[in-house]
Design a protein around this motif. Structure first.
Motif, PDB file in Angstrom:
ATOM      1  N   ASP A  94      10.188  -1.658 -15.115  1.00 20.27           N
ATOM      2  CA  ASP A  94      10.077  -3.051 -15.546  1.00 20.27           C
ATOM      3  C   ASP A  94       9.606  -3.997 -14.449  1.00 20.27           C
ATOM      4  OD1 ASP A  94      10.997  -2.350 -18.061  1.00 20.27           O
ATOM      5  OD2 ASP A  94      13.110  -2.675 -17.522  1.00 20.27           O
ATOM      6  N   HIS A  95       9.499  -3.526 -13.215  1.00 18.49           N
ATOM      7  CA  HIS A  95       9.255  -4.454 -12.122  1.00 18.49           C
ATOM      8  C   HIS A  95       7.930  -4.233 -11.379  1.00 18.49           C
ATOM      9  CE1 HIS A  95      13.632  -4.783 -12.678  1.00 18.49           C
ATOM     10  NE2 HIS A  95      13.499  -6.014 -12.182  1.00 18.49           N
ATOM     11  N   PHE A  96       7.337  -3.056 -11.497  1.00 16.47           N
ATOM     12  CA  PHE A  96       6.159  -2.756 -10.698  1.00 16.47           C
ATOM     13  C   PHE A  96       5.043  -2.198 -11.586  1.00 16.47           C
ATOM     14  CE2 PHE A  96       9.911  -2.273  -8.053  1.00 16.47           C
ATOM     15  CZ  PHE A  96       9.587  -3.009  -6.908  1.00 16.47           C
ATOM     16  N   HIS A  97       3.830  -2.417 -11.128  1.00 18.70           N
ATOM     17  CA  HIS A  97       2.690  -1.709 -11.722  1.00 18.70           C
ATOM     18  C   HIS A  97       1.779  -1.250 -10.589  1.00 18.70           C
ATOM     19  CE1 HIS A  97       0.742  -5.699 -11.378  1.00 18.70           C
ATOM     20  NE2 HIS A  97      -0.384  -5.005 -11.256  1.00 18.70           N
ATOM     21  N   LEU A  98       0.818  -0.396 -10.943  1.00 20.21           N
ATOM     22  CA  LEU A  98      -0.016   0.272  -9.946  1.00 20.21           C
ATOM     23  C   LEU A  98      -1.422  -0.333  -9.967  1.00 20.21           C
ATOM     24  CD1 LEU A  98       0.360   2.571  -7.909  1.00 20.21           C
ATOM     25  CD2 LEU A  98      -0.635   4.125  -9.616  1.00 20.21           C
ATOM     26  N   GLU A  99      -1.928  -0.541  -8.788  1.00 18.93           N
ATOM     27  CA  GLU A  99      -3.301  -1.025  -8.649  1.00 18.93           C
ATOM     28  C   GLU A  99      -4.039  -0.078  -7.719  1.00 18.93           C
ATOM     29  OE1 GLU A  99      -4.940  -4.684  -6.254  1.00 18.93           O
ATOM     30  OE2 GLU A  99      -4.202  -5.385  -8.224  1.00 18.93           O
ATOM     31  N   ARG A 103      -7.358   9.895 -10.144  1.00 21.08           N
ATOM     32  CA  ARG A 103      -6.566   8.748 -10.599  1.00 21.08           C
ATOM     33  C   ARG A 103      -5.102   8.925 -10.183  1.00 21.08           C
ATOM     34  NH1 ARG A 103      -4.097   9.762 -15.799  1.00 21.08           N
ATOM     35  NH2 ARG A 103      -4.672  11.846 -16.587  1.00 21.08           N
ATOM     36  N   TYR A 104      -4.375   7.758 -10.254  1.00 17.70           N
ATOM     37  CA  TYR A 104      -2.941   7.732  -9.992  1.00 17.70           C
ATOM     38  C   TYR A 104      -2.241   7.089 -11.184  1.00 17.70           C
ATOM     39  CZ  TYR A 104      -3.929   8.569  -5.032  1.00 17.70           C
ATOM     40  OH  TYR A 104      -4.357   9.096  -3.840  1.00 17.70           O
ATOM     41  N   LYS A 105      -1.012   7.493 -11.365  1.00 14.98           N
ATOM     42  CA  LYS A 105      -0.190   6.804 -12.363  1.00 14.98           C
ATOM     43  C   LYS A 105       1.237   6.645 -11.824  1.00 14.98           C
ATOM     44  CE  LYS A 105       1.473  10.681 -15.202  1.00 14.98           C
ATOM     45  NZ  LYS A 105       1.567  11.210 -16.590  1.00 14.98           N
ATOM     46  N   LEU A 106       1.910   5.599 -12.353  1.00 16.11           N
ATOM     47  CA  LEU A 106       3.262   5.238 -11.893  1.00 16.11           C
ATOM     48  C   LEU A 106       4.240   5.401 -13.044  1.00 16.11           C
ATOM     49  CD1 LEU A 106       4.729   4.067  -9.369  1.00 16.11           C
ATOM     50  CD2 LEU A 106       4.463   1.801 -10.417  1.00 16.11           C
ATOM     51  N   GLN A 109       0.839  -1.197   0.000  1.00 15.92           N
ATOM     52  CA  GLN A 109       0.000   0.000   0.000  1.00 15.92           C
ATOM     53  C   GLN A 109       0.867   1.236   0.000  1.00 15.92           C
ATOM     54  OE1 GLN A 109      -3.081   0.062   2.949  1.00 15.92           O
ATOM     55  NE2 GLN A 109      -3.604   2.215   2.606  1.00 15.92           N
ATOM     56  N   LEU A 110       0.427   2.198  -0.823  1.00 16.19           N
ATOM     57  CA  LEU A 110       1.141   3.460  -0.929  1.00 16.19           C
ATOM     58  C   LEU A 110       0.304   4.549  -0.282  1.00 16.19           C
ATOM     59  CD1 LEU A 110       2.388   3.221  -4.624  1.00 16.19           C
ATOM     60  CD2 LEU A 110       3.647   2.658  -2.548  1.00 16.19           C
ATOM     61  N   PRO A 111       0.908   5.587   0.195  1.00 16.35           N
ATOM     62  CA  PRO A 111       0.128   6.693   0.764  1.00 16.35           C
ATOM     63  C   PRO A 111      -0.671   7.396  -0.334  1.00 16.35           C
ATOM     64  CG  PRO A 111       2.451   7.260   0.666  1.00 16.35           C
ATOM     65  CD  PRO A 111       2.357   5.820   0.293  1.00 16.35           C
ATOM     66  N   PHE A 136      -1.937   0.905  -4.665  1.00 18.45           N
ATOM     67  CA  PHE A 136      -1.120  -0.218  -4.235  1.00 18.45           C
ATOM     68  C   PHE A 136      -0.014  -0.461  -5.279  1.00 18.45           C
ATOM     69  CE2 PHE A 136      -4.851  -0.914  -1.732  1.00 18.45           C
ATOM     70  CZ  PHE A 136      -4.385  -1.503  -0.563  1.00 18.45           C
ATOM     71  N   LEU A 137       1.205  -0.689  -4.770  1.00 20.21           N
ATOM     72  CA  LEU A 137       2.332  -1.044  -5.640  1.00 20.21           C
ATOM     73  C   LEU A 137       2.382  -2.563  -5.725  1.00 20.21           C
ATOM     74  CD1 LEU A 137       4.736   0.292  -7.191  1.00 20.21           C
ATOM     75  CD2 LEU A 137       6.142  -0.205  -5.187  1.00 20.21           C
TER      76      LEU A 137
END
Length: 633
Positions: free
Chosen positions: A169-174, A162-165, A146-148, A185-186
């Motif tokens: 290559d290793h993470f996506h945003l939920e 909305r959020y964007k990341l 979980q992200l703040p 969430f990361l």
């Protein structure tokens, strides 16, 4: 305190109820300019404008009444203060401001509800500028963190939508909706490896739905936590170094280095020698467990060992520890620290003097424990000697041979100095003395001191006595120098004087077998042969010239005329008229001896008249001393 009757209270309640004629609702965005018209209360109440001359509009005082003002004459409601919905109202409900507007003549109270609508006057904000997450490198894909969320005082579409990341290559945003909030969430979609990348820097952007769009960024730092999943790795599989022998203790030979991609204790590396290393090697080298430095711990001798192969192990401090190995090859460089060694194998320490040129005397082997040029040796002889060194087909092997004719009688002993010198830097040399005796051969004849020899023998020698001694010297040794003597004899005739001479064969003493008479034999000669005892025997001759010396063994004999009657007395007739000095006669005498022994002196024995005649004692002449007288007979 004023007291009211029950009928009066009911009358007043009825009266005021009648006064609240209507409720008006307006809407105005926040942040409008001061004086901005919200609405016309009079018009919206349906009041006739012509009847407003005597009527007045006012706002009943309250906590929020000062936000708005009403034109007392025409009922226009306008903004009196800055409207900030976020300060005035809870963001989760509609922002309604109740305003009591009183219209006089007749008295009326109208409730005006002013809804303050949201304007996109705030950008989303994060509570922190940066968020640090720690993720173990063995975390499985799909893990969520979980992200703040971002905070936006605006509501509705103006709040965070909305959020964007940032791209990675290793993470996506939920995003998960929780009521009116959106929670980011990361999500790990691909395994992370700390050894490839220790941290990942991402940007989380929160975006509202206002016009224009407003956003905020949160810097995300994902630190990858290490696990002990890497072995230490040496920079080389095989380390090779050249080390000079005899180096000082504590000299650093080489430094091995292993790295471990892990961190902390998982990446801390310590070093140790392999378990099967030779104990003697441990006496020569030490290993620093922390730095990997290999140092000299003992005396390094190339001649003992010219190469060392060490196995070094690197281990991390993880649980369990992981290890790896490397090999260290230490080649020892030779130093010229060994002198050549000379080994002499003598065939014989006695060399015959008649040895032919090239006769092998000794075999000489040179060894030098060093290598290369340090072990290459040149051998030589010192001084002017009749020998030389002949190199063999095998390196550092020589033959000592004769190069000149030897003569024991000239030099019977040689101390040959052999020098062996290597080609090292600096050069080292060894000296060895080889003693050689020159053995005798019968190559010298006996030699007499003089030739011929002269023997002076006094006559009348005693028969059988030693009259002379001859001696010959032979330069040879032992039997070759033992001399024997003999006399060469003729046919044994009367004239062969050698038959009257004998010689002692051992000492050369010569004996006369007869007595010699000078008056009979004055000189003769014979030959003596001297022979050595060598094989074959060598000999030499010497002629001995014998001279017989006279002895006074004969009496003088006077020679004078014999008288007619046979008397030995001589008779001389002399005229009377002779003068003094007249030669009467000369007495002649003979002595068989010679020299002084044969020299004669004359004298008168008996004289009748000493005044008449005189005798010359040397010549034997008799002369008158005076003239004769009548009285002389």
């Amino acid at each position: 305190m004023m007291s009211w009757s029950r009928p009066l209270l009911f009358s007043l309640l009825f009266y005021f109820t009648e006064l609240i004629l209507a409720q008006i609702k307006y809407s105005t965005p926040e942040e409008v300019k001061l004086g901005a018209v919200i609405g016309n209360v009079a018009k919206d109440l349906g009041l006739d404008v012509s009847t407003l001359i005597n009527r007045r509009f006012r706002i009943v005082s309250g906590a929020q009444d000062s936000l708005f003002e009403v034109n007392p004459n025409n009922g226009v409601l306008y903004v009196n203060k800055n409207l900030d919905r976020e300060q005035m109202c809870d963001r989760n409900v509609a922002c309604l401001i109740d305003v009591k507007v009183v219209v006089e003549n007749p008295l009326e109270i109208h409730y005006v509800a002013v809804e303050i609508t949201d304007a996109n006057d705030h950008a989303p904000t994060f509570a922190e500028k940066e968020k640090v997450l720690e993720i173990a490198e063995n975390t499985s894909p799909g893990a969520r963190f979980q992200l703040p969320g971002a905070r936006d005082p605006d509501v509705g579409i103006n709040s965070v939508q909305r959020y964007k990341l940032s791209q990675n290559d290793h993470f996506h945003l939920e995003i998960r909706d929780r009521g009116e909030d959106k929670i980011p969430f990361l999500v790990l979609q691909r395994s992370v490896d700390r050894e490839q990348k220790t941290n990942h820097s991402l940007i989380l952007t929160a975006i509202d739905g206002g016009t224009p769009l407003k956003s905020a960024n949160l810097n995300l730092t994902i630190n990858v936590l290490d696990i002990n999943d890497n072995r230490p790795t040496f920079s080389k599989e095989v380390y090779s170094v050249i080390l000079q022998e005899n180096v000082a203790l504590e000299t650093v030979v080489i430094k091995v280095q292993a790295t471990d991609l892990d961190e902390g204790t998982n990446g801390d590396v310590e070093y140790a020698f392999g378990g099967d290393i030779n104990s003697k090697v441990l006496e020569l080298f030490s290993l620093d467990t922390n730095t990997g430095e290999i140092r000299v711990n003992g005396q390094i001798d190339y001649e003992t060992a010219d190469v060392f192969k060490l196995d070094v192990q690197a281990s991390d401090r993880g649980q369990p520890p992981m290890t790896t190995d490397c090999r260290v090859i230490i080649k020892i460089k030779d130093v010229n620290d060994n002198e050549p060694e000379i080994e002499v194998t003598s065939i014989s320490n006695m060399v015959p003097e008649d040895s032919k040129h090239g006769t092998v005397i000794s075999l000489i082997s040179i060894t030098d424990l060093d290598s290369g040029l340090n072990g290459k040796v040149i051998c030589s002889l010192t001084g002017n000697v009749p020998f030389e060194l002949k190199p063999s087909f095998k390196e550092n092997m020589y033959s000592l041979v004769t190069k000149e004719t030897l003569d024991r009688e000239t030099v019977s002993h040689y101390d040959i100095l052999i020098t062996a010198t290597d080609y090292g830097e600096p050069q080292l040399s060894t000296l060895k003395t080889l003693s050689i005796q020159v053995s005798d051969v019968n190559d010298n004849i006996p030699e007499f001191s003089h030739s011929p020899l002269e023997l002076y023998l006094t006559e009348n020698n005693a028969p059988g006595a030693s009259i002379f001694s001859v001696s010959a010297f032979d330069k040879d040794l032992y039997d070759n120098a033992v001399v024997s003597y003999r006399i060469i004899r003729g046919g044994g005739g009367h004239n062969d004087m050698a038959s009257f001479i004998n010689i002692n064969s051992e000492n050369g003493d010569i004996l006369a077998l007869k007595s010699f008479d000078f008056e009979t034999l004055k000189t003769f000669q014979f030959q003596v042969v001297a022979s050595d005892s060598g094989t074959p025997s060598l000999s030499s001759n010497v002629t001995v010239n014998v001279f017989i010396l006279d002895q006074n063994d004969n009496a003088p004999v006077i020679l004078y005329p014999v008288s007619s009657n046979g008397s030995a007395e001589g008779v001389e007739e002399i005229p009377r008229n002779v003068n003094a000095g007249h030669l009467v006669t000369k007495v002649r005498a003979y002595d068989a001896d010679i020299g002084y022994n044969g020299w004669l002196l004359f004298s008168l024995q008996q004289v009748t008249d000493h005044s008449l005649f005189g005798l010359d004692r040397y010549t034997g002449q008799i002369r008158t001393l005076r003239s004769f007288t009548e009285t002389d007979e």
